[in-house]
Design an enzyme around this catalytic site. Structure first.
Site, PDB file in Angstrom:
ATOM      1  N   SER A 151      -1.838  -1.299   2.615  1.00 41.71           N
ATOM      2  CA  SER A 151      -0.505  -0.397   3.815  1.00 41.71           C
ATOM      3  C   SER A 151      -2.186   0.521   4.446  1.00 41.71           C
ATOM      4  CB  SER A 151       0.656   0.312   3.266  1.00 41.71           C
ATOM      5  OG  SER A 151       1.055  -1.007   2.211  1.00 41.71           O
ATOM      6  N   PRO A 152      -2.437   0.520   5.442  1.00 39.30           N
ATOM      7  CA  PRO A 152      -3.642   0.882   5.920  1.00 39.30           C
ATOM      8  C   PRO A 152      -2.546   1.684   7.132  1.00 39.30           C
ATOM      9  CG  PRO A 152      -4.343  -1.746   6.412  1.00 39.30           C
ATOM     10  CD  PRO A 152      -3.376  -1.543   4.965  1.00 39.30           C
TER      11      PRO A 152
ATOM     12  N   TYR B  99       5.872 -11.108  -5.332  1.00 40.13           N
ATOM     13  CA  TYR B  99       6.161 -11.101  -3.255  1.00 40.13           C
ATOM     14  C   TYR B  99       7.246 -11.889  -3.928  1.00 40.13           C
ATOM     15  CZ  TYR B  99       2.230  -8.118  -2.960  1.00 40.13           C
ATOM     16  OH  TYR B  99       1.020  -6.938  -2.597  1.00 40.13           O
TER      17      TYR B  99
ATOM     18  N   GLY C 251       2.326   8.404   4.134  1.00 42.79           N
ATOM     19  CA  GLY C 251       2.756   8.722   3.246  1.00 42.79           C
ATOM     20  C   GLY C 251       2.755   7.524   1.959  1.00 42.79           C
TER      21      GLY C 251
ATOM     22  N   VAL D 241       4.753   3.380  10.093  1.00 40.99           N
ATOM     23  CA  VAL D 241       3.625   3.422  10.867  1.00 40.99           C
ATOM     24  C   VAL D 241       2.898   4.677  10.602  1.00 40.99           C
ATOM     25  CG1 VAL D 241       3.268   0.776  10.467  1.00 40.99           C
ATOM     26  CG2 VAL D 241       3.813   2.353  12.179  1.00 40.99           C
ATOM     27  N   PHE D 242       2.338   5.062  11.379  1.00 47.65           N
ATOM     28  CA  PHE D 242       1.102   5.899  12.271  1.00 47.65           C
ATOM     29  C   PHE D 242       1.335   5.852  13.655  1.00 47.65           C
ATOM     30  CE2 PHE D 242      -2.468   4.941   9.714  1.00 47.65           C
ATOM     31  CZ  PHE D 242      -3.468   4.460  10.617  1.00 47.65           C
TER      32      PHE D 242
END
Length: 306
Positions: free
Chosen positions: A216-217, A53, A221, A226-227
């Site tokens: 990555s909640p 990271y 994909g 983000v949704f």
């Protein structure tokens, strides 16, 4: 913030939400200090790192931001990962030991609470991994061990040789990435959702007291975006917003509460560096969705029940 026990109580009183530190290299030291202290004030005590990271910079910024010293270190459960190198994966004993030593120097600490192997290495020699883990454990440099993105047989192969068994598996999971739930719901069907891509990893981890850490909640994909508040998913956002309004919280809170509602007692890794959003995420620990609400969100994400 509610707490969970990890690895059948090997780590007790871990916050049920973990702050992922993958992006803190984009912050100044004062900004990182504010983010970390906001997390602590909200009850988060579990912090997730990896040697890659920011090319190691994230670990350095973290330790500098909190002014790491023994009295401060006791407030934190610190996890890091190793095994990803430029263009390949490396679970060799030499690389594992070197990676941990470098992480400890960057974090200015004598030990990691948890070390994860970061993505499977096709050339893994489990006996060599076991040797590395034994050195790290006996020296006090690492207390517990886990993996990331591994299936049941990969974990079984490792555990055959390990003296300290795997207690964590970090996997991508969220409202728009539900493969390990879909297969369980569509057993004995012939539709696409019935395909088990993960070897029943969810059930395996529950049976073996391995805590799943969803990463990555908020993504759909593989890092496609983000949704939440995304016009590609109108039905899903409508349902999430409806439930959020009824409960007096934000859509971010509901997206995390959906994960926490699962009885596997997962520990989501959230990587936000936004203070307001972090507070909204932490609020999820106070919200419990009903079974009906959980399934309504699942179906609004485009999933059909058989």
């Amino acid at each position: 913030m509610k707490s969970i026990n990890i690895g059948k109580g090997k780590i007790s009183n871990a916050s049920e939400i973990s702050l992922g530190c993958m992006r803190i290299n984009a912050l100044t030291i004062p900004e990182a200090n504010k983010l970390i202290n906001t997390a602590l004030e909200a009850g988060i005590n579990f912090f997730d790192h990896a040697d890659i990271y920011g090319g190691g910079k994230c670990e350095e910024i973290f330790s500098e931001a909190i002014d790491m010293k023994p009295s401060i270190r006791e407030k934190f459960i610190i996890q890091s990962k190793c095994g990803i190198r430029e263009g390949y994966y490396d679970f060799s004993k030499e690389h594992i030991l070197n990676s941990v030593d470098k992480s400890l120097r960057r974090l200015k600490t004598d030990y990691l609470d948890v070390l994860l192997l970061h993505r499977p290495d096709a050339l893994m020699e489990p006996e060599e991994v076991a040797e590395a883990f034994d050195v790290l454990s006996s020296s006090g440099k690492v207390k517990y061990f886990g993996v990331s993105n591994q299936n049941p047989m990969q974990i079984e192969l490792l555990n055959k040789y390990l003296n300290k068994k795997i207690i964590i598996n970090q996997l991508q999971f969220g409202i728009m990435h539900t493969g390990m739930i879909d297969a369980g719901i569509n057993v004995n069907m012939t539709n696409t959702s019935s395909v088990d891509h993960d070897g029943s990893i969810l059930d395996y981890c529950r049976l073996n007291d391995i805590t799943i850490q969803p990463w990555s909640p908020f993504q759909y994909g593989f890092f496609e975006g983000v949704f939440l508040d995304n016009n590609k998913f109108p039905e899903l956002n409508k349902k999430i917003n409806e439930i959020a309004e009824n409960k007096g919280v934000t859509n971010t809170t509901i997206a995390v509460a959906w994960l926490l509602r699962h009885p596997a007692k997962m520990q989501p890794i959230v990587g936000t560096t936004n203070i307001k959003r972090l507070k909204e995420i932490c609020k999820a620990s106070e919200i419990e969705l009903t079974r009906q609400e959980w399934y309504e969100i699942y179906r609004a994400a485009g999933n059909k029940l058989p």
